[in-house]
Design an enzyme around this catalytic site. Structure first.
Site, mmCIF file in Angstrom:
data_model
loop_
_atom_site.group_PDB
_atom_site.id
_atom_site.type_symbol
_atom_site.label_atom_id
_atom_site.label_comp_id
_atom_site.label_asym_id
_atom_site.label_seq_id
_atom_site.Cartn_x
_atom_site.Cartn_y
_atom_site.Cartn_z
ATOM 1 N N HIS A 1 0.835 -1.197 0.000
ATOM 2 C CA HIS A 1 0.000 0.000 0.000
ATOM 3 C C HIS A 1 0.875 1.255 0.000
ATOM 4 O O HIS A 1 0.380 2.369 0.098
ATOM 5 C CB HIS A 1 -0.908 -0.044 1.237
ATOM 6 C CG HIS A 1 -2.047 0.913 1.204
ATOM 7 N ND1 HIS A 1 -2.204 1.925 2.131
ATOM 8 C CD2 HIS A 1 -3.097 1.041 0.368
ATOM 9 C CE1 HIS A 1 -3.286 2.608 1.877
ATOM 10 N NE2 HIS A 1 -3.855 2.106 0.803
ATOM 11 N N LYS B 1 3.315 4.332 -1.195
ATOM 12 C CA LYS B 1 3.395 5.244 -2.334
ATOM 13 C C LYS B 1 4.663 6.071 -2.175
ATOM 14 O O LYS B 1 4.723 6.964 -1.321
ATOM 15 C CB LYS B 1 2.189 6.193 -2.412
ATOM 16 C CG LYS B 1 0.854 5.490 -2.709
ATOM 17 C CD LYS B 1 0.080 5.235 -1.476
ATOM 18 C CE LYS B 1 -1.282 4.615 -1.783
ATOM 19 N NZ LYS B 1 -2.005 4.237 -0.559
ATOM 20 N N ASP C 1 16.852 9.925 -8.752
ATOM 21 C CA ASP C 1 18.298 10.162 -8.720
ATOM 22 C C ASP C 1 18.910 10.059 -7.332
ATOM 23 O O ASP C 1 20.005 10.576 -7.096
ATOM 24 C CB ASP C 1 18.626 11.546 -9.309
ATOM 25 C CG ASP C 1 18.393 11.614 -10.813
ATOM 26 O OD1 ASP C 1 18.343 10.546 -11.456
ATOM 27 O OD2 ASP C 1 18.254 12.735 -11.335
ATOM 28 N N HIS D 1 -8.784 11.284 1.478
ATOM 29 C CA HIS D 1 -7.824 10.188 1.342
ATOM 30 C C HIS D 1 -6.500 10.456 2.047
ATOM 31 O O HIS D 1 -5.603 9.610 2.033
ATOM 32 C CB HIS D 1 -7.576 9.898 -0.145
ATOM 33 C CG HIS D 1 -6.977 8.547 -0.405
ATOM 34 N ND1 HIS D 1 -5.626 8.361 -0.608
ATOM 35 C CD2 HIS D 1 -7.553 7.324 -0.478
ATOM 36 C CE1 HIS D 1 -5.398 7.072 -0.811
ATOM 37 N NE2 HIS D 1 -6.545 6.422 -0.725
ATOM 38 N N LYS E 1 -3.606 10.787 4.872
ATOM 39 C CA LYS E 1 -3.285 9.979 6.045
ATOM 40 C C LYS E 1 -2.137 10.671 6.803
ATOM 41 O O LYS E 1 -0.999 10.680 6.328
ATOM 42 C CB LYS E 1 -2.863 8.573 5.606
ATOM 43 C CG LYS E 1 -3.845 7.912 4.624
ATOM 44 C CD LYS E 1 -3.136 6.874 3.766
ATOM 45 C CE LYS E 1 -3.883 6.573 2.486
ATOM 46 N NZ LYS E 1 -5.234 6.112 2.634
ATOM 47 N N ASP F 1 0.892 18.101 18.712
ATOM 48 C CA ASP F 1 1.345 19.371 19.273
ATOM 49 C C ASP F 1 1.829 20.315 18.167
ATOM 50 O O ASP F 1 1.167 20.455 17.152
ATOM 51 C CB ASP F 1 2.397 19.119 20.363
ATOM 52 C CG ASP F 1 1.814 18.361 21.566
ATOM 53 O OD1 ASP F 1 0.574 18.342 21.695
ATOM 54 O OD2 ASP F 1 2.575 17.787 22.350
#
Length: 428
Positions: free
Chosen positions: A168, A170, A175, A346, A348, A353
């Site tokens: 899952h 991404k 380089d 979507h 996450k 603080d």
């Protein structure tokens, strides 16, 4: 056949399917005891001991990071990715879960193919399930241009249950110098072109990093690249020496681990470290009981606990109703739950603080904690925390604040869907 006989057949089939599912979950160990990680004397996130403690406790890789870009929603995110790809001179490493046919995937293929034909080593790890709608000709075209493509966890009769384990993650690495980390797949759905019922872009963000964190992220990519059949390149062109600069950070990975989860520890500890603010964005909000308990405890201790999650315009209604079934104890403890209105939420992220941000691919659910390959980057940086705060404040303003009274009035059908979904919460 009489109607009564047909109904009996349907009930029998449903019961058999339910029994089979429960049996599979049982043999996978889904009902084993979950560890609660009891803690005391948790440092504040701005104390040096917090970084030292959590990096080891959560099996994380300590490093330094320079966040140099914050991109919100589809147009900014995809433009940043294409710009990074088009600038590549030596390597492009990309790992993702979700891809669908459309303009975004086509633009992605054109950019990758052009760089591959220019002599750049382009390597892709794509989840077999998440990209199942992509036509074979798409991959053939990429491979013909010189792009190396491998698929994560294709179905195999030798180990059929392994198909339930997904990558899952991404991450886009260019380089050995630039990383883009976020939650978006490669799909026109992030533009609002989906069946969610909303036309606004999906709510998501991506952060661009430079610095010594790149070598750590390249190592994370190489682990899965070699797992799926690629040949790992450990040269200095990929793992470039870089003096520690920027802000303290660490990278936490999740892999299939039905009992002990580094990401579970990361979330539990981050929640307990909050002194005055804990703001969380998680579209698929199905926390285990231990995570619910520490959220409740934080709110009762006076911490401003807010959770941003998906609303009625979402891509997985069955997860939405399952998640809503768990709101009760949180709302009673004073946790503020916001459901995003314009379209799918979507993003996450965890903001603690004034300084601590943890973001990546991890949802606050058991699938992310215990089943998937996931990855979060956690950074102590006031500027990134301020950008995250602004993103969340804007998102809260576009959301519906759920009250306990409204939640208690949900329909019988919604309650039934929620309770039924909780049976399969570890698979959602």
């Amino acid at each position: 056949m009489e109607p009564e006989g047909i109904l009996g057949w349907i009930i029998t089939v449903l019961l058999v399917l339910l029994a089979a599912t429960l049996l599979i979950l049982y043999f996978r160990g889904s009902f084993r005891r979950k560890i609660s990680y009891p803690l005391r004397n948790v440092p504040r996130v701005d104390e040096p001991s917090f970084f030292l403690a959590i990096a080891g406790f959560a099996s994380s890789l300590p490093t330094h990071a320079c966040p140099i870009g914050f991109f919100v929603e589809a147009d900014e995110i995809y433009a940043a990715r294409l710009q990074a790809i088009q600038s590549a001179q030596k390597t492009i490493h990309f790992e993702t879960f979700y891809m669908t046919p459309g303009r975004r995937a086509d633009d992605f293929a054109i950019a990758l193919s052009e760089r591959a034909q220019a002599g750049v080593a382009v390597q892709l790890v794509v989840d077999c399930h998440g990209a199942s709608s992509m036509p074979k000709k798409y991959w053939k075209s990429l491979k013909a241009a010189g792009v190396e493509v491998h698929f994560f966890s294709p179905f195999s009769w030798k180990a059929p249950l392994d198909y339930n384990t997904r990558t899952h993650r991404k991450l886009l690495l260019v380089d050995g110098k630039v990383a883009l980390i976020g939650g978006a797949g490669v799909s026109d759905e992030w533009d609002g072109k989906s069946d969610t019922g909303g036309s606004a872009p999906w709510r998501d963000f991506e952060v661009r990093y430079e610095g010594s964190i790149l070598s750590t992220l390249e190592g994370v990519f190489m682990e899965n690249w070699t797992t799926v059949g690629g040949v790992g390149d450990l040269s200095s062109e990929v793992f470039q020496p870089c003096p520690p600069k920027g802000h303290t950070a660490f990278v936490t990975m999740g892999t299939f681990s039905p009992e002990n989860s580094a990401l579970h520890i990361l979330f539990q500890t981050s929640i307990q470290a909050a002194r005055w603010r804990l703001w969380i964005s998680s579209p698929y909000l199905v926390p285990d009981k231990h995570t619910q308990n520490v959220l409740v405890k934080a709110s009762k201790a006076g911490v401003d606990v807010r959770i941003l999650t998906m609303g009625v315009r979402n891509d997985k209604p069955y997860v939405y109703y399952t998640a809503r079934e768990l709101y009760g104890d949180l709302l009673k403890a004073g946790v503020k739950i916001y459901e995003y209105v314009p379209n799918m939420l979507h993003a996450k992220v965890v903001l603690v603080d004034d300084t601590w941000v943890s973001h990546g691919s991890t949802n606050m659910d058991e699938r992310s904690f215990f089943l998937n390959d996931e990855m979060n980057v956690s950074v102590s940086d006031r500027h990134l925390a301020q950008q995250t705060e602004n993103f969340l404040l804007d998102s809260f303003a576009k959301s519906a604040l759920i009250s306990l009274e409204d939640w208690q009035k949900r329909s019988f059908l919604e309650k039934f869907r929620g309770k039924f979904g909780l049976i399969f919460r570890q698979l959602l």
